[in-house]
Design an enzyme around this catalytic site. Structure first.
Site, PDB file in Angstrom:
ATOM      1  CG  LEU A  42      -2.296  -0.551   1.164  1.00 53.03           C
ATOM      2  CD1 LEU A  42      -2.980  -0.406   2.520  1.00 53.03           C
ATOM      3  CD2 LEU A  42      -3.134   0.125   0.091  1.00 53.03           C
ATOM      4  CG  ASP A  43       1.177   3.844  -3.406  1.00 53.88           C
ATOM      5  OD1 ASP A  43       2.110   3.054  -3.589  1.00 53.88           O
ATOM      6  OD2 ASP A  43       0.418   4.244  -4.308  1.00 53.88           O
ATOM      7  CD  GLN A  44       5.477   7.572   3.580  1.00 48.65           C
ATOM      8  OE1 GLN A  44       6.403   7.190   2.870  1.00 48.65           O
ATOM      9  NE2 GLN A  44       5.638   8.527   4.468  1.00 48.65           N
ATOM     10  CB  ALA A  46      -2.847   4.155   0.341  1.00 45.72           C
ATOM     11  NE  ARG A 177       0.666   5.684  -6.688  1.00 47.61           N
ATOM     12  CZ  ARG A 177       1.944   5.597  -7.003  1.00 47.61           C
ATOM     13  NH1 ARG A 177       2.583   6.666  -7.465  1.00 47.61           N
ATOM     14  NH2 ARG A 177       2.598   4.462  -6.908  1.00 47.61           N
TER      15      ARG A 177
END
Length: 294
Positions: A42-44, A46, A177
């Site tokens: 998971l992106d930071q 998110a 994204r």
């Protein structure tokens, strides 16, 4: 700290602003586990579900990563950014705003089997280096579009003229994204992700999850699921202790005629514990991923 051979899966509700790696490290530290990994970064910025495997359960990570994932995200129309989310620098602006009918029509292009170019700032590796590292150093990495299965994509709410909320269910390797970026381009208005939350990873849901802030080791142990829990959708073949020992040594073992079809993947068990994942061929179970006793 004395590290232990802990095996199992834990669903964690990762807060925004924390990396997936740090979340895994925190859970590993709380459980004093020797080994840990996760099933999909998971992106930071998110938040949401991060499925973390410990010990022998890390051998089932590829299987869980191949399962469906569910996201809720908001797209800000009218602006593109370097990172395709709200953390990046604005590199493009548009005064155009699509109406709901245009958005609904455009979503059709992002359902089913699609080819998706990853974001420039991503973990995709190019000749051993992450695309994000190359982009940060001023290099424009050439990112080849990759296949992605989008099972479901819908607009759930129009929050303002600039912001819409969406829900997506997709397979392995999907970048929300990229969906926001490409949707903005198709609509001719530009766009980026404003916020993102993951709700499901395969069989795991946020209802299964725990927040690590303030959590104790007993709290995590109560939520820990056995590695067998993630194999529920595969056929199970039960073996005796002697057969299980042969399988753990990498040897094929005969299966009954009522076993899975030759093309099916399956998992071997003995007394309720997973012994190996593998396949059935020529009337034998062929181990491919063997588990130590756990």
């Amino acid at each position: 700290m004395v590290l232990e051979e802990i095996s199992g899966w834990l669903a964690v509700d990762k807060p925004g602003g924390v990396t997936s790696a740090k979340t895994v490290a925190a859970a590993k530290r709380l459980l004093a586990a020797r080994k840990a990994g996760h099933a999909g970064t998971l992106d930071q910025p998110a938040s949401g579900l991060l499925a973390i495997a410990f010990g022998e359960a890390t051998k089932t990570v590829p299987w869980v990563m191949d399962t469906k994932k569910t996201y809720s995200f908001r797209v800000r129309f009218g602006q593109s950014t370097t990172t395709d989310d709200a953390t990046g620098e604005i590199i493009g602006e548009s005064s155009r705003r699509p109406d709901n009918a245009e958005i609904l029509a455009a979503l059709q292009q992002f359902r089913g089997e699609i080819m998706q170019p990853p974001p420039l700032y991503s973990a995709v590796k190019i000749k051993g280096r992450r695309a994000a590292e190359l982009a940060a150093s001023g290099t424009n990495p050439d990112l080849t579009p990759r296949p992605l299965t989008v099972h479901h994509l819908e607009m759930t709410e129009r929050l303002s003229v600039d912001v819409c909320e969406f829900r997506m269910v997709c397979g392995k390797g999907g970048y929300v994204r990229s969906i926001a970026r490409d949707l903005g381009e198709v609509l001719g208005c530009l766009g980026h992700v404003l916020s993102l939350r993951r709700f499901e990873v395969g069989r795991f849901t946020l209802a299964d999850s725990i927040e690590l802030t303030g959590a104790t080791r007993p709290d995590l142990e109560m939520r820990l699921k056995p590695l067998e829990w993630v194999l529920h959708s595969l056929p199970e073949i039960q073996f005796s202790e002697d057969q299980a020992a042969r399988i753990r040594n990498g040897n094929p073992v005969p299966v009954s005629l009522s076993g899975p079809d030759p093309t099916d993947s399956a998992w071997a068990s003995s007394h309720g514990k997973a012994v190996a994942m593998g396949k059935v061929e020529d009337g034998h179970f062929l181990p491919q991923r063997v588990f130590k006793p756990h």
